[in-house]
Write an enzyme that holds these catalytic residues in place. Sequence first.
Site, short mmCIF file in Angstrom:
data_model
loop_
_atom_site.label_atom_id
_atom_site.label_comp_id
_atom_site.label_asym_id
_atom_site.label_seq_id
_atom_site.Cartn_x
_atom_site.Cartn_y
_atom_site.Cartn_z
N CYS A 1 69.89 31.52 75.76
CA CYS A 1 71.25 31.31 76.25
C CYS A 1 71.84 32.63 76.75
O CYS A 1 71.66 33.69 76.14
CB CYS A 1 72.12 30.74 75.14
SG CYS A 1 73.82 30.39 75.66
N CYS B 1 77.79 35.17 72.27
CA CYS B 1 78.39 34.80 70.98
C CYS B 1 77.76 35.66 69.89
O CYS B 1 76.54 35.63 69.69
CB CYS B 1 78.16 33.32 70.70
SG CYS B 1 78.64 32.22 72.04
N CYS C 1 75.24 34.18 67.21
CA CYS C 1 74.22 33.22 67.64
C CYS C 1 72.83 33.83 67.78
O CYS C 1 72.62 34.77 68.54
CB CYS C 1 74.64 32.58 68.95
SG CYS C 1 73.51 31.30 69.49
N CYS D 1 72.52 13.95 66.64
CA CYS D 1 73.14 14.99 67.45
C CYS D 1 72.06 15.84 68.10
O CYS D 1 71.12 16.28 67.42
CB CYS D 1 74.05 15.86 66.60
SG CYS D 1 75.29 14.93 65.67
N CYS E 1 75.31 12.00 69.91
CA CYS E 1 76.16 13.16 70.13
C CYS E 1 75.35 14.21 70.87
O CYS E 1 74.16 14.38 70.59
CB CYS E 1 76.67 13.71 68.80
SG CYS E 1 77.74 15.18 68.97
N CYS F 1 84.04 15.98 69.33
CA CYS F 1 83.61 16.63 68.10
C CYS F 1 83.85 18.12 68.30
O CYS F 1 83.25 18.73 69.17
CB CYS F 1 82.12 16.35 67.84
SG CYS F 1 81.43 17.23 66.42
N ARG G 1 83.29 17.60 58.62
CA ARG G 1 81.87 17.74 58.34
C ARG G 1 81.53 19.12 57.78
O ARG G 1 81.89 20.15 58.37
CB ARG G 1 81.04 17.51 59.61
CG ARG G 1 79.53 17.68 59.40
CD ARG G 1 78.76 17.36 60.66
NE ARG G 1 79.02 16.01 61.09
CZ ARG G 1 79.34 15.67 62.34
NH1 ARG G 1 79.45 16.59 63.27
NH2 ARG G 1 79.56 14.41 62.65
#
Length: 379
Positions: A95, A99, A102, A139, A170, A230, A302
């Site tokens: 990616c 972040c 991450c 998901c 999801c 979500c 969650r």
Amino acid sequence: MGVKAAMENESRITDTRLTDVPVATQAITDTVAAENTETSASGDLRTNWTREEIEALYDLPLMDLLFQAQTMHRKYFDPNKVQLSTLLNIKQGGCAEDCKYCSQSSRYQTDVGASKLMDKESVVEYAKKAKANGSGRFCMGAAWRNVKDRDIDKIAEIVTAVKDLGMETCMTLGMLNRDQADSLKEAGLDYYNHNIDTSPEYYPEVITTRSFEDRIETLSHVREAGLNVCSGGIIGMGEERKDRVGLLMALANLPKHPGSVPINMLVPVKGTPFGDMQRIDSFEMVRTVAVARLMMPKSYVRLSAGRRSLGDEGQALCFMAGANSIFYGDKLLTTANPEENEDMALFARLGLATEQKGAVVEHHDAAPRGCGSPDCGCV
């Protein structure tokens, strides 16, 4: 005390204002009744929370906060059922985002390598195993900054194939535009995950390659396409409590509350800028769950990344605080998650059942081996 007397006593406690709880509790109750103009008939659903109100909730004695949260939880959910979701990483690593939490960012040296998008048949096999083990929602996460138009058709085919198994679906694919959201809705997608991660004020300390406003724009596209939102965040990234307040305020004051609100505790990953971050106090996680339940009473809250470090007692407190959904499986994208049999053993000790589209499900021995990443912020 007899059963009937005990029930009457509990009813009186629930229905009357307690005189020995902090004044802040009474003030918040009065504010909800007097100021809320964007509410349901019950007055519980609000999109006009103020920072002062949320801070007052956080500052309550923990037992008072838990009592309020559990009382609210029981108005909208069965307190002894937990929804199970399984997360599969369908495209790992590489990616371009920065972040700082991450492991999938191409900017950092971690153990996570880049992979291509999984084929539909492999994804479906994982989904079948997840369903057999009680997961009601599947998901799927891809480590992209944003989904490309060239990938939408493949993603749509995967969504339809999983949906045909009778599971809720999801996806978390990064940013997307309205046309892409419409395509996913047409394919049968139920939920789209896109976390806002933290407060608007602290956001630049975590990510610089996209803005907080970019996140909100994607959520708008999702909502306008008729998909369920979500969205949640991560605590323990060096932020202060005021930023956790800001995170929940941003979520609860969206035009509509997210259907699911994942609350993650940072899992420090070596090689990332947050790799040596000190673990946040478990009670702060419990408080955050409780405040989220009070602010977004009809949302599924969650327990996501960091659940393992809470231990059984910490997780039990989070369920008491109003958490009613977990990620189920031995991995979450790139970080470990409690083993399935550990989860079921804990549920048995707590007297909890699992919910699959509102039904109690049986569990089998074969375990789903899904993987994906709340530490990438997409869960």
